[in-house]
Write a protein that holds these residues in place. Sequence first.
Motif, PDB file in Angstrom:
ATOM      1  N   PHE A  22      31.947  36.247  42.649  1.00 39.71           N
ATOM      2  CA  PHE A  22      31.982  34.983  41.912  1.00 39.71           C
ATOM      3  C   PHE A  22      32.226  33.844  42.888  1.00 39.71           C
ATOM      4  CE2 PHE A  22      36.379  36.465  41.947  1.00 39.71           C
ATOM      5  CZ  PHE A  22      37.125  35.326  42.188  1.00 39.71           C
ATOM      6  N   GLY A  23      31.896  32.642  42.440  1.00 44.55           N
ATOM      7  CA  GLY A  23      32.103  31.457  43.254  1.00 44.55           C
ATOM      8  C   GLY A  23      33.318  30.678  42.799  1.00 44.55           C
ATOM      9  N   LEU A  50      50.260  40.549  43.418  1.00 45.56           N
ATOM     10  CA  LEU A  50      49.252  39.998  44.318  1.00 45.56           C
ATOM     11  C   LEU A  50      48.220  41.078  44.633  1.00 45.56           C
ATOM     12  CD1 LEU A  50      48.321  37.636  46.178  1.00 45.56           C
ATOM     13  CD2 LEU A  50      49.717  38.694  47.974  1.00 45.56           C
ATOM     14  N   VAL A  51      46.945  40.757  44.380  1.00 48.36           N
ATOM     15  CA  VAL A  51      45.852  41.708  44.598  1.00 48.36           C
ATOM     16  C   VAL A  51      45.003  41.325  45.800  1.00 48.36           C
ATOM     17  CG1 VAL A  51      43.721  42.634  43.553  1.00 48.36           C
ATOM     18  CG2 VAL A  51      45.797  42.413  42.175  1.00 48.36           C
ATOM     19  N   TRP A  52      44.902  40.015  46.059  1.00 46.82           N
ATOM     20  CA  TRP A  52      44.032  39.547  47.141  1.00 46.82           C
ATOM     21  C   TRP A  52      44.485  38.167  47.582  1.00 46.82           C
ATOM     22  CZ3 TRP A  52      40.874  35.151  47.005  1.00 46.82           C
ATOM     23  CH2 TRP A  52      39.973  35.011  48.078  1.00 46.82           C
ATOM     24  N   ARG A  53      44.308  37.872  48.865  1.00 44.69           N
ATOM     25  CA  ARG A  53      44.602  36.529  49.377  1.00 44.69           C
ATOM     26  C   ARG A  53      43.536  36.154  50.400  1.00 44.69           C
ATOM     27  NH1 ARG A  53      50.549  35.696  50.630  1.00 44.69           N
ATOM     28  NH2 ARG A  53      50.558  34.898  48.500  1.00 44.69           N
ATOM     29  N   SER A  54      43.078  34.923  50.322  1.00 44.31           N
ATOM     30  CA  SER A  54      42.048  34.434  51.243  1.00 44.31           C
ATOM     31  C   SER A  54      42.673  34.027  52.581  1.00 44.31           C
ATOM     32  CB  SER A  54      41.334  33.226  50.644  1.00 44.31           C
ATOM     33  OG  SER A  54      42.176  32.076  50.674  1.00 44.31           O
ATOM     34  N   ASP A  55      41.814  33.825  53.555  1.00 47.12           N
ATOM     35  CA  ASP A  55      42.232  33.116  54.762  1.00 47.12           C
ATOM     36  C   ASP A  55      42.436  31.646  54.404  1.00 47.12           C
ATOM     37  OD1 ASP A  55      41.956  35.440  56.273  1.00 47.12           O
ATOM     38  OD2 ASP A  55      39.829  35.040  56.653  1.00 47.12           O
ATOM     39  N   ARG A  56      42.913  30.875  55.333  1.00 50.93           N
ATOM     40  CA  ARG A  56      43.012  29.431  55.099  1.00 50.93           C
ATOM     41  C   ARG A  56      41.604  28.845  55.081  1.00 50.93           C
ATOM     42  NH1 ARG A  56      47.969  27.670  54.789  1.00 50.93           N
ATOM     43  NH2 ARG A  56      49.669  28.871  55.748  1.00 50.93           N
ATOM     44  N   VAL A  57      41.365  27.991  54.090  1.00 48.30           N
ATOM     45  CA  VAL A  57      40.044  27.417  53.863  1.00 48.30           C
ATOM     46  C   VAL A  57      40.126  25.909  54.095  1.00 48.30           C
ATOM     47  CG1 VAL A  57      38.161  27.132  52.205  1.00 48.30           C
ATOM     48  CG2 VAL A  57      39.591  29.201  52.134  1.00 48.30           C
ATOM     49  N   THR A  58      39.114  25.359  54.745  1.00 51.01           N
ATOM     50  CA  THR A  58      39.068  23.915  54.961  1.00 51.01           C
ATOM     51  C   THR A  58      38.891  23.188  53.628  1.00 51.01           C
ATOM     52  OG1 THR A  58      38.106  24.204  57.153  1.00 51.01           O
ATOM     53  CG2 THR A  58      37.844  22.039  56.119  1.00 51.01           C
ATOM     54  N   THR A  83      32.989  32.147  48.315  1.00 47.63           N
ATOM     55  CA  THR A  83      32.516  33.266  47.500  1.00 47.63           C
ATOM     56  C   THR A  83      33.523  34.398  47.615  1.00 47.63           C
ATOM     57  OG1 THR A  83      30.211  32.649  47.848  1.00 47.63           O
ATOM     58  CG2 THR A  83      30.648  34.920  47.161  1.00 47.63           C
ATOM     59  N   VAL A  84      33.892  34.946  46.473  1.00 45.88           N
ATOM     60  CA  VAL A  84      34.911  36.000  46.427  1.00 45.88           C
ATOM     61  C   VAL A  84      34.300  37.225  45.758  1.00 45.88           C
ATOM     62  CG1 VAL A  84      37.215  36.636  45.623  1.00 45.88           C
ATOM     63  CG2 VAL A  84      36.715  34.242  46.194  1.00 45.88           C
ATOM     64  N   ARG A  85      34.540  38.392  46.319  1.00 47.65           N
ATOM     65  CA  ARG A  85      34.136  39.641  45.693  1.00 47.65           C
ATOM     66  C   ARG A  85      35.385  40.359  45.192  1.00 47.65           C
ATOM     67  NH1 ARG A  85      29.647  42.515  45.355  1.00 47.65           N
ATOM     68  NH2 ARG A  85      28.563  41.209  46.894  1.00 47.65           N
ATOM     69  N   ALA A  86      35.355  40.752  43.927  1.00 47.82           N
ATOM     70  CA  ALA A  86      36.526  41.371  43.305  1.00 47.82           C
ATOM     71  C   ALA A  86      36.593  42.861  43.629  1.00 47.82           C
ATOM     72  CB  ALA A  86      36.493  41.140  41.797  1.00 47.82           C
ATOM     73  N   ASP A  87      36.436  43.196  44.888  1.00 49.34           N
ATOM     74  CA  ASP A  87      36.518  44.586  45.333  1.00 49.34           C
ATOM     75  C   ASP A  87      37.954  45.090  45.242  1.00 49.34           C
ATOM     76  OD1 ASP A  87      33.922  45.304  45.913  1.00 49.34           O
ATOM     77  OD2 ASP A  87      33.975  44.474  47.939  1.00 49.34           O
ATOM     78  N   GLY A  88      38.126  46.210  44.571  1.00 51.27           N
ATOM     79  CA  GLY A  88      39.458  46.781  44.452  1.00 51.27           C
ATOM     80  C   GLY A  88      40.355  46.051  43.469  1.00 51.27           C
ATOM     81  N   LEU A 110      40.966  33.832  35.462  1.00 50.78           N
ATOM     82  CA  LEU A 110      39.764  34.671  35.544  1.00 50.78           C
ATOM     83  C   LEU A 110      40.093  36.019  34.907  1.00 50.78           C
ATOM     84  CD1 LEU A 110      36.835  35.027  36.812  1.00 50.78           C
ATOM     85  CD2 LEU A 110      38.022  36.202  38.689  1.00 50.78           C
ATOM     86  N   ILE A 111      39.169  36.549  34.115  1.00 56.65           N
ATOM     87  CA  ILE A 111      39.328  37.869  33.529  1.00 56.65           C
ATOM     88  C   ILE A 111      38.422  38.848  34.272  1.00 56.65           C
ATOM     89  CG2 ILE A 111      39.161  39.259  31.433  1.00 56.65           C
ATOM     90  CD1 ILE A 111      41.298  36.975  31.403  1.00 56.65           C
ATOM     91  N   VAL A 112      39.011  39.938  34.757  1.00 53.20           N
ATOM     92  CA  VAL A 112      38.219  41.047  35.290  1.00 53.20           C
ATOM     93  C   VAL A 112      38.036  42.019  34.137  1.00 53.20           C
ATOM     94  CG1 VAL A 112      38.080  42.888  36.994  1.00 53.20           C
ATOM     95  CG2 VAL A 112      39.075  40.683  37.629  1.00 53.20           C
ATOM     96  N   ARG A 113      36.859  41.982  33.560  1.00 54.63           N
ATOM     97  CA  ARG A 113      36.623  42.668  32.289  1.00 54.63           C
ATOM     98  C   ARG A 113      36.359  44.164  32.493  1.00 54.63           C
ATOM     99  NH1 ARG A 113      31.900  39.765  33.371  1.00 54.63           N
ATOM    100  NH2 ARG A 113      30.013  41.085  33.455  1.00 54.63           N
ATOM    101  N   SER A 114      36.549  44.896  31.405  1.00 58.53           N
ATOM    102  CA  SER A 114      36.392  46.344  31.421  1.00 58.53           C
ATOM    103  C   SER A 114      34.966  46.723  31.051  1.00 58.53           C
ATOM    104  CB  SER A 114      37.359  46.981  30.424  1.00 58.53           C
ATOM    105  OG  SER A 114      38.688  46.587  30.699  1.00 58.53           O
ATOM    106  N   PRO A 115      34.316  47.580  31.820  1.00 54.57           N
ATOM    107  CA  PRO A 115      32.957  48.013  31.467  1.00 54.57           C
ATOM    108  C   PRO A 115      32.899  48.790  30.158  1.00 54.57           C
ATOM    109  CG  PRO A 115      33.432  48.484  33.781  1.00 54.57           C
ATOM    110  CD  PRO A 115      34.737  48.092  33.131  1.00 54.57           C
TER     111      PRO A 115
END
Length: 461
Positions: A22-23, A50-58, A83-88, A110-115
């Motif tokens: 997602f963007g 906490l599931v994920w953290r980005s690097d510092r972004v400009t 752009t972020v990928r919800a891997d894991g 954001l909702i990570v929905r169930s298949p």
Amino acid sequence: MGPPEAVEGYTDTVSVEPGDEFGLHVSTTAPRFRVSAYRVGWYGGAQARLVWRSDRVTGRVQRDPRVDTFTDSVRADWERTLTVRADGWPEGAYLLRLDASSGHQRYVPLIVRSPSAAGRTVLMHAPATWQAYNLWGGYNLYQGKDGAYGARSLAVSFDRPYDKNGADNFLVYERAAVVLAERLGIPLAYTTGVDVHLTPAVLRGASAVVSLGHDEYWTPEQRQHVTRARDTGTNLVFLGANTCFRRIRLEREGDSGPVRTVVCFKTDYEKDPYLVEHRTMVTTDFRAAPAADPESSLTGVLYEGFPTDAPYVVHGADHWIFEGTGVRRGDSFDHLVGVEYDRVTPDQPTPSPLEIVAHSPLVCQGRDSHADSAYYTVPSGAGVFASGTMRWVEGLMAGSGENGRNHGMDARTGAFVTRTTENVLRAFAAGPAGRTRPAKDNVRSVYGHEATESGSSATVT
């Protein structure tokens, strides 16, 4: 949190499946920022992980929003920042926290929905309602920049940040229910009303579907798909009030793009050019002409008024819903009814057998009335519970000092609402509740006459 322009953002989709991309679109006055993705739930007492953290972004300041001249719909239309990928990322409800180097913060939900929902209790989040009340850019479905109803938007876009802290409606009306459901350990699935509209299979085989604390804006398709789930044995829970009140249309970007606009003309529905070829698709209240279909045939209760503040009064103290609470008939819980409320309205389409379990006297705009909690069952075996008050999920936090406004509710109220909700969720997770817990109709004894035929598959008097 800092001034609104300090840091704010939005995603280009209301939900993703695990592993999807997602963007994130961010504007900030700070030179840098970082994104942290927190999954809301129950982690041995902690209520997020906490599931994920980005690097510092400009960081950079993005363009001013544009306003559509016909609908007064506000769109930020910012460039994608990362752009972020919800891997894991496990399925669930997430808050993306934007931390600017200036020290300011905002959330992005954001909702990570169930298949699949088979055998699980589905938490159905309400981004269409979040967006309807979102005043970012000066407009929502209630008012324009001058504060007047006549200057409101007729359509609202997901392509803009949410106002206030970025996730106010989720934090007040949904978060506590998510935490409770996860603490119970019942099998859960996650989705949104938008996804139920788009994909009926998202509810297939579900044990229960839970509509959270403020879930006002539905498409006819969403309502149809939830009704079909009920009629095939899926239990339903309505934890708020004013649910399924507004009929909306969702519009895509282009012919096959994502859904990004919520359309609701309300009292100005005749101005909607879509009606030229779709006369039955009015975007006004479900109960209103020319396509009246009151929500009570699904929820069992009907939205009646705003604002009110009243005690919640137990009627059926021996009902299984109140097991373990220790209540007796007539016991009350201050401030639990409000700020909007529903009641059983026998002269409107209402399923039967329907059992009123709480019957709370109140005054709204000078008129005496009642709010009702109600439970009904249908031939498929499904059970349906409606709390009848918008403060139910806030009641889960009463006396705790957590998110929510609490409205003067105390810890006793919090314990009562928590145990009652646990009873409903556990029973509904076990399968069609009506097979072992059939409703016993008491509408006549409470209101003096019977319900009107609903036209649903429920048996009616």
